[in-house]
Design a protein around this motif. Sequence first.
Motif, PDB file in Angstrom:
ATOM      1  N   ARG A 312       0.827  -1.207   0.000  1.00 21.24           N
ATOM      2  CA  ARG A 312       0.000   0.000   0.000  1.00 21.24           C
ATOM      3  C   ARG A 312       0.857   1.250   0.000  1.00 21.24           C
ATOM      4  N   ASP A 313       1.966   1.221   0.749  1.00 21.08           N
ATOM      5  CA  ASP A 313       2.879   2.367   0.745  1.00 21.08           C
ATOM      6  C   ASP A 313       3.501   2.587  -0.626  1.00 21.08           C
ATOM      7  N   GLN A 314       3.619   1.496  -1.400  1.00 16.25           N
ATOM      8  CA  GLN A 314       4.182   1.607  -2.750  1.00 16.25           C
ATOM      9  C   GLN A 314       3.123   1.952  -3.795  1.00 16.25           C
ATOM     10  N   GLY A 315       1.878   2.127  -3.369  1.00 16.07           N
ATOM     11  CA  GLY A 315       0.815   2.477  -4.286  1.00 16.07           C
ATOM     12  C   GLY A 315       0.125   1.306  -4.944  1.00 16.07           C
ATOM     13  N   ILE A 316       0.380   0.077  -4.462  1.00 21.31           N
ATOM     14  CA  ILE A 316      -0.262  -1.121  -5.013  1.00 21.31           C
ATOM     15  C   ILE A 316      -1.483  -1.435  -4.167  1.00 21.31           C
ATOM     16  N   ARG A 317      -2.675  -1.262  -4.732  1.00 18.53           N
ATOM     17  CA  ARG A 317      -3.921  -1.420  -4.001  1.00 18.53           C
ATOM     18  C   ARG A 317      -4.526  -2.799  -4.274  1.00 18.53           C
ATOM     19  N   VAL A 318      -4.313  -3.697  -3.372  1.00 18.84           N
ATOM     20  CA  VAL A 318      -4.937  -5.025  -3.428  1.00 18.84           C
ATOM     21  C   VAL A 318      -5.397  -5.363  -2.016  1.00 18.84           C
ATOM     22  N   CYS A 319      -6.313  -6.323  -1.906  1.00 14.08           N
ATOM     23  CA  CYS A 319      -6.778  -6.714  -0.580  1.00 14.08           C
ATOM     24  C   CYS A 319      -5.768  -7.630   0.093  1.00 14.08           C
ATOM     25  N   ALA A 320      -5.803  -7.641   1.412  1.00 17.78           N
ATOM     26  CA  ALA A 320      -4.845  -8.448   2.180  1.00 17.78           C
ATOM     27  C   ALA A 320      -5.041  -9.937   1.929  1.00 17.78           C
ATOM     28  N   ARG A 321      -6.283 -10.355   1.715  1.00 19.44           N
ATOM     29  CA  ARG A 321      -6.548 -11.786   1.474  1.00 19.44           C
ATOM     30  C   ARG A 321      -5.892 -12.243   0.178  1.00 19.44           C
ATOM     31  N   ARG A 322      -5.863 -11.377  -0.802  1.00 20.16           N
ATOM     32  CA  ARG A 322      -5.228 -11.725  -2.065  1.00 20.16           C
ATOM     33  C   ARG A 322      -3.728 -11.926  -1.881  1.00 20.16           C
ATOM     34  N   VAL A 323      -3.115 -11.065  -1.087  1.00 20.65           N
ATOM     35  CA  VAL A 323      -1.688 -11.211  -0.776  1.00 20.65           C
ATOM     36  C   VAL A 323      -1.444 -12.505  -0.012  1.00 20.65           C
ATOM     37  N   MET A 324      -2.336 -12.809   0.931  1.00 22.76           N
ATOM     38  CA  MET A 324      -2.182 -14.040   1.716  1.00 22.76           C
ATOM     39  C   MET A 324      -2.236 -15.274   0.823  1.00 22.76           C
ATOM     40  N   LYS A 325      -3.214 -15.327  -0.098  1.00 18.18           N
ATOM     41  CA  LYS A 325      -3.331 -16.480  -0.978  1.00 18.18           C
ATOM     42  C   LYS A 325      -2.109 -16.618  -1.876  1.00 18.18           C
ATOM     43  N   LEU A 326      -1.614 -15.485  -2.391  1.00 19.47           N
ATOM     44  CA  LEU A 326      -0.446 -15.542  -3.271  1.00 19.47           C
ATOM     45  C   LEU A 326       0.780 -16.042  -2.523  1.00 19.47           C
ATOM     46  N   MET A 327       1.005 -15.541  -1.294  1.00 22.58           N
ATOM     47  CA  MET A 327       2.157 -15.983  -0.508  1.00 22.58           C
ATOM     48  C   MET A 327       2.031 -17.457  -0.140  1.00 22.58           C
ATOM     49  N   THR A 328       0.831 -17.891   0.192  1.00 21.55           N
ATOM     50  CA  THR A 328       0.633 -19.301   0.547  1.00 21.55           C
ATOM     51  C   THR A 328       0.874 -20.209  -0.654  1.00 21.55           C
ATOM     52  N   ARG A 329       0.371 -19.788  -1.820  1.00 21.11           N
ATOM     53  CA  ARG A 329       0.505 -20.606  -3.018  1.00 21.11           C
ATOM     54  C   ARG A 329       1.959 -20.778  -3.430  1.00 21.11           C
ATOM     55  N   HIS A 330       2.783 -19.764  -3.199  1.00 16.43           N
ATOM     56  CA  HIS A 330       4.191 -19.816  -3.623  1.00 16.43           C
ATOM     57  C   HIS A 330       5.145 -20.077  -2.458  1.00 16.43           C
ATOM     58  N   GLY A 331       4.615 -20.435  -1.297  1.00 18.89           N
ATOM     59  CA  GLY A 331       5.474 -20.812  -0.181  1.00 18.89           C
ATOM     60  C   GLY A 331       6.273 -19.667   0.394  1.00 18.89           C
ATOM     61  N   ILE A 332       5.758 -18.439   0.315  1.00 20.80           N
ATOM     62  CA  ILE A 332       6.456 -17.279   0.878  1.00 20.80           C
ATOM     63  C   ILE A 332       5.963 -17.098   2.299  1.00 20.80           C
ATOM     64  N   ALA A 333       6.781 -17.458   3.262  1.00 17.19           N
ATOM     65  CA  ALA A 333       6.376 -17.378   4.668  1.00 17.19           C
ATOM     66  C   ALA A 333       7.617 -17.183   5.521  1.00 17.19           C
ATOM     67  N   PRO A 334       7.498 -16.419   6.609  1.00 22.96           N
ATOM     68  CA  PRO A 334       8.654 -16.261   7.514  1.00 22.96           C
ATOM     69  C   PRO A 334       8.997 -17.581   8.170  1.00 22.96           C
ATOM     70  N   LYS A 335      10.233 -17.742   8.508  1.00 22.14           N
ATOM     71  CA  LYS A 335      10.704 -18.979   9.125  1.00 22.14           C
ATOM     72  C   LYS A 335      10.382 -18.934  10.610  1.00 22.14           C
ATOM     73  N   LEU A 336       9.574 -19.867  11.059  1.00 24.18           N
ATOM     74  CA  LEU A 336       9.122 -19.903  12.445  1.00 24.18           C
ATOM     75  C   LEU A 336       9.635 -21.148  13.127  1.00 24.18           C
ATOM     76  N   ARG A 337       9.956 -20.952  14.398  1.00 27.04           N
ATOM     77  CA  ARG A 337      10.424 -22.084  15.175  1.00 27.04           C
ATOM     78  C   ARG A 337      10.368 -21.742  16.656  1.00 27.04           C
TER      79      ARG A 337
END
Length: 528
Positions: A312-337
């Motif tokens: 949003r700060d970069q001017g890209i207007r998309v919903c958060a759910r769309r970002v979540m689905k894209l990150m999940t589909r491509h395995g983009i996630a912080p490393k948790l342990r």
Amino acid sequence: MVKYTREQRLRAVRLYEQYDRSAASVTDELGYPSRQMLVRWHRAWVEAGRDDGGSLGDGRGERYTPGQKRAAVDHYLRHGRCVARTIRALGYPCKALLARWVDGLEPGRRRVRRAPVDARTRRRAVAEYASGSRTSRQVGEELGVSADVVRNWKHRMLAGDDKECAMGGDADKGGTPKAREDRHRDDGGRSLGDMRRERDEIRSQLTRMRAEHDELEIIRYTKELLGKGRGADPDNPANAGRTRLVLHLADRFAMMPRDLLGRCGLSRSTFYDNRKRLGRPERDEWLLDPVRRAFEQSRERYGYRRIWRMLRDQGIRVCARRVMKLMTRHGIAPKLRSRRRYNSYSGEHSPAPANLVNRRFHAKAPNRLWVTDITEFRIGEGKIYLSPVIDCYDGMPVAWSIGTSPTAELADTMLEQACATLKDGEHPVIHSDRGCHYRWPGWIRICERHGLTRSMSAKGCSPDNAAAEGFFGRLKQEFYYNQNHQDDSIDEFIDALEAYLVWYRDERIKTEYGMSIRRHRQALGLMA
């Protein structure tokens, strides 16, 4: 067959050479033998070194050497035990003679032709083979037929038509109906109708077992293909997932996709529509690169909410759910342990103050409520300890100290740095656990000098200091866990930790505000 003496054969082969190997001239003069026989005699005589006739037999039919006999028998055994094939290849001997040679040199190896097998014997043989008690080769050897013939009998009997009657030949024709039925009974007295009913029952059981096996395979591949992602429901996949499943199973089991649509709960039109969509470019393909860049800028620490804020700060207007689905589909996630935490409790050294916070970690203004604790990091060269002070107004780390030992000096230095940021009239409550660092005289003197009110959580109750524990959890998930710090030196790790704390305070987006903590305070006029 005409027999010729050794002398007659020797005379014939000598004339054959004398007349420049003209068989017709020899036959015209002697009246014998045929051209093929003369050529055979001459070949044997030449191979024997043109002897005195010993290689040409003794006149009683012994016209072949032991070597020739062995060669013929070996050819017969190596080439399918076919007599005609051996005679065509070698040019000798006759069928009867080759049979005698095989029986003499390799007893029991000659293929014996037997009379046609009657229908009752065939059914008994098929029953033994189908029950698994004997193999098709064993049954065929007993009856004098090949294993392929036994298997062919089985296929014809299971065909379910009138071929069984044709198998019986003339043996099944004629007689009264009872006599014909008796000929179709097996050794156990079962009639042909009983055997057919048993066959149909076995066939239906086999069909059910195959269907159950296919269903189990479909379930297994469904879980493998669709049950790996977050939020995936293998028991009720979406139409796109069902389409991928049909395509995979059709390739796996060599089936037509249309035969699997009913089992996968997919209509024909939906399947073909989704198959076309699978070949199209992804709808959010253009968004993937900005998401990856934002994730890398966060040093692979942000989840989808903070990535969405950065976009949003970069001017890209998309919903958060769309970002979540894209990150999940491509395995983009912080490393948790999760890791075992450092514990600073060493007993009751002095009376503990009351718990004034009582798990209410909220403040209406800065420097009203502080929390503190000590946490441990393990790297290859040793252990490193961090002692911060967190302002409960907005979670800002007010001050911190880093060292290689969890000493009282580490906690006291941090508290002195935090108190140096206080303005006149600011006397916050400092809340901690029951660690020994917060009960030494040095800590108590600093609190009294700056007018800080001490507060302590209950013994062994981490929720009483949840604000500090939550800060450590976020810090370690983003900075420490699953990061390659084992090769860092102590100084390198301390520098990296110092840089992270500065980044956390000045740049890290806090989802509650949509900006960093420092920018939020600057927007409110609380910080220059």
